[in-house]
Design an enzyme around this catalytic site. Structure first.
Site, PDB file in Angstrom:
ATOM      1  N   PHE A 184       0.883  -1.181  -0.014  1.00  0.00           N
ATOM      2  CA  PHE A 184      -0.026   0.130   0.009  1.00  0.00           C
ATOM      3  C   PHE A 184       0.795   1.116   0.048  1.00  0.00           C
ATOM      4  O   PHE A 184       1.968   1.304   0.663  1.00  0.00           O
ATOM      5  CB  PHE A 184      -0.907  -0.046   1.141  1.00  0.00           C
ATOM      6  CG  PHE A 184      -2.187   1.006   1.212  1.00  0.00           C
ATOM      7  CD1 PHE A 184      -3.000   0.865   0.415  1.00  0.00           C
ATOM      8  CD2 PHE A 184      -1.856   2.293   2.003  1.00  0.00           C
ATOM      9  CE1 PHE A 184      -4.157   1.883   0.432  1.00  0.00           C
ATOM     10  CE2 PHE A 184      -2.783   3.234   2.099  1.00  0.00           C
ATOM     11  CZ  PHE A 184      -4.045   2.988   1.188  1.00  0.00           C
ATOM     12  N   THR A 186       1.526   3.866   1.356  1.00  0.00           N
ATOM     13  CA  THR A 186       1.912   4.478   2.987  1.00  0.00           C
ATOM     14  C   THR A 186       2.938   3.532   3.611  1.00  0.00           C
ATOM     15  O   THR A 186       3.374   4.128   4.482  1.00  0.00           O
ATOM     16  CB  THR A 186       0.737   5.043   3.723  1.00  0.00           C
ATOM     17  OG1 THR A 186       0.114   3.732   3.998  1.00  0.00           O
ATOM     18  CG2 THR A 186       0.012   6.004   3.012  1.00  0.00           C
ATOM     19  N   LYS A 187       3.101   2.343   2.816  1.00  0.00           N
ATOM     20  CA  LYS A 187       3.974   1.655   3.801  1.00  0.00           C
ATOM     21  C   LYS A 187       5.537   1.901   3.172  1.00  0.00           C
ATOM     22  O   LYS A 187       5.881   2.642   2.560  1.00  0.00           O
ATOM     23  CB  LYS A 187       3.970   0.067   3.422  1.00  0.00           C
ATOM     24  CG  LYS A 187       2.454  -0.534   3.190  1.00  0.00           C
ATOM     25  CD  LYS A 187       1.741  -0.428   4.722  1.00  0.00           C
ATOM     26  CE  LYS A 187       0.444  -0.886   4.666  1.00  0.00           C
ATOM     27  NZ  LYS A 187      -0.318  -0.864   5.993  1.00  0.00           N
ATOM     28  N   ASN A 188       6.436   1.408   4.110  1.00  0.00           N
ATOM     29  CA  ASN A 188       7.853   1.783   3.955  1.00  0.00           C
ATOM     30  C   ASN A 188       8.307   1.310   2.512  1.00  0.00           C
ATOM     31  O   ASN A 188       9.264   2.160   1.989  1.00  0.00           O
ATOM     32  CB  ASN A 188       8.809   1.050   4.974  1.00  0.00           C
ATOM     33  CG  ASN A 188       8.437   1.108   6.587  1.00  0.00           C
ATOM     34  OD1 ASN A 188       7.116   1.315   6.953  1.00  0.00           O
ATOM     35  ND2 ASN A 188       9.486   1.291   7.161  1.00  0.00           N
ATOM     36  N   LEU A 189       7.807   0.292   2.058  1.00  0.00           N
ATOM     37  CA  LEU A 189       8.026  -0.058   0.584  1.00  0.00           C
ATOM     38  C   LEU A 189       6.418   0.101   0.000  1.00  0.00           C
ATOM     39  O   LEU A 189       5.895  -0.825   0.009  1.00  0.00           O
ATOM     40  CB  LEU A 189       8.557  -1.300   0.398  1.00  0.00           C
ATOM     41  CG  LEU A 189       8.714  -1.779  -1.170  1.00  0.00           C
ATOM     42  CD1 LEU A 189       9.729  -0.804  -1.898  1.00  0.00           C
ATOM     43  CD2 LEU A 189       9.225  -3.107  -1.528  1.00  0.00           C
TER      44      LEU A 189
END
Length: 376
Positions: A184, A186-189
């Protein structure tokens, strides 16, 4: 005074726009928008990053968890232990395969599953544990795997918020039987849309995951199981290939942002700062404080502070306002208010401050000064 968002994806894009645009244009000009070498190449690269032999991409972190449960033949009559302090996807996939979620309370300082309470929740119907590496911090996987081995249980790691996090020197997603990841945005990746992946060191599990994600088919138009259509499209794979090269650097920047927050906020009373467990590597998908005073009149103290911060240009988030065991959809399980007190209290107190790799020191000062003003 500028508004400070919880996350700034446009700022991230500007830093890698040339590489990203080239990768996207290459896919568009190829005419191959589903599958292809860009997807398989990303799967190999991600497997190498997590240090596992197998990676099967899919279209979301929710599907990653669902496919993991299906691949392990978990279904009707089975129980799966997990946390009530997480996004509902962690639990709803348990229901979607016909099993029953069993909630275990959290640790007060990490927000993660309290591993010391797992054994008491195990019954003859228990088939798996889903530890959630919440906010970027790994669960104590040494203890989880010891319990799983003792009781012959599967472990599916929910790594949605913790790509790159580690426990005892091992990447999350490589410790349990299966790791489930979300891409998604907004995740770190994060992709530029939905995406997910499942990781494992078991080739047979990987083959089953792949089959289930392609309508239950290993050979086109021949179907051996009821599967789903869950694919990571080529555009997202291309974008993720670019971003994967930056992930460790971005995670290091997140750690620096967290260190600055600790320094700026530690002199402020009335709040509890997040703690990083010894033995793990936190990647700070969220920086979540606690505001311990519960109620003032008709409104939660935390909510009052959040509204005041927003008026001062600081946009914060609440993850999560209601624990899963008290959600309307789970009333049938029979959990009562007060049964999982740490999760319930966390839902009243948590507040996630702006957190992303390119958050400047000046912006963090604005957050800290604004929060100090609110609390004074």
């Amino acid at each position: 005074m500028n508004n400070i968002p919880p996350v700034d994806l446009a700022r991230q894009y500007k830093l890698i726009s040339t590489e990203t645009d080239l990768a996207v244009l290459e896919i568009l000009s190829s005419g191959r928008y589903i599958g292809g070498t860009v997807v398989t190449d990303f799967e190999k690269q991600f497997a190498h990053y997590i240090n596992v032999s197998e990676c099967v991409s899919c279209n979301s972190g929710t599907d990653a968890l669902y496919l993991a449960l299906r691949a392990l033949n978990i279904g009707k009559g089975d129980e799966v232990i997990t946390s009530p302090f997480t996004f509902i996807a962690t639990a709803e996939v348990i229901n979607l395969v016909g099993a029953t979620p069993v909630f275990v309370d959290i640790e007060p300082h990490t927000f993660n599953l309290d591993v010391d309470q797992i054994e008491a929740a195990i019954t003859s119907k228990t088939k798996a544990i889903i530890p959630v590496h919440l906010f970027g911090q790994a669960v104590n996987m040494t203890k989880v795997m010891e319990i799983a081995q003792q009781y012959h249980l599967f472990v599916i790691e929910d790594c949605a918020q913790a790509t790159g996090a580690e426990w005892d020197g091992k990447k999350v997603g490589s410790i349990g039987h299966i790791g489930a990841f979300s891409f998604f945005p907004t995740k770190n990746l994060g992709a530029c849309g939905d995406g997910g992946a499942v990781t494992t060191n078991d080739p047979e599990i990987a083959a089953t995951l792949k089959m289930l994600s392609e309508h239950g088919s290993r050979v086109r138009y021949y179907h051996e199981a009821i599967g789903v259509n869950s694919r990571l499209d080529s555009l997202q794979a291309a974008i993720l290939q670019v971003k994967l090269r930056y992930l460790d650097h971005w995670n290091e920047q997140r750690s620096l942002v967290a260190e600055r927050y600790q320094h700026l906020l530690s002199p402020i009373g009335k709040i509890q700062l997040p703690q990083a467990l010894a033995g793990g590597k936190h990647v700070w998908n969220q920086y979540t404080i606690r505001l311990p005073e519960h109620q003032q009149g008709e409104q939660l103290y935390r909510n009052q502070v959040r509204e005041q911060l927003q008026q001062m240009g600081v946009i914060s988030m609440v993850y999560y306002p209601l624990p899963l065991h008290l959600q309307p959809v789970y009333q049938y399980l029979g959990y009562q208010q007060g049964q999982l007190p740490r999760s319930e209290q966390a839902c009243q107190e948590v507040l996630s401050l702006p957190m992303f790799p390119d958050l400047t020191f000046e912006e963090q000062e604005q957050v800290a000064y604004s929060l100090k003003d609110c609390l004074s």
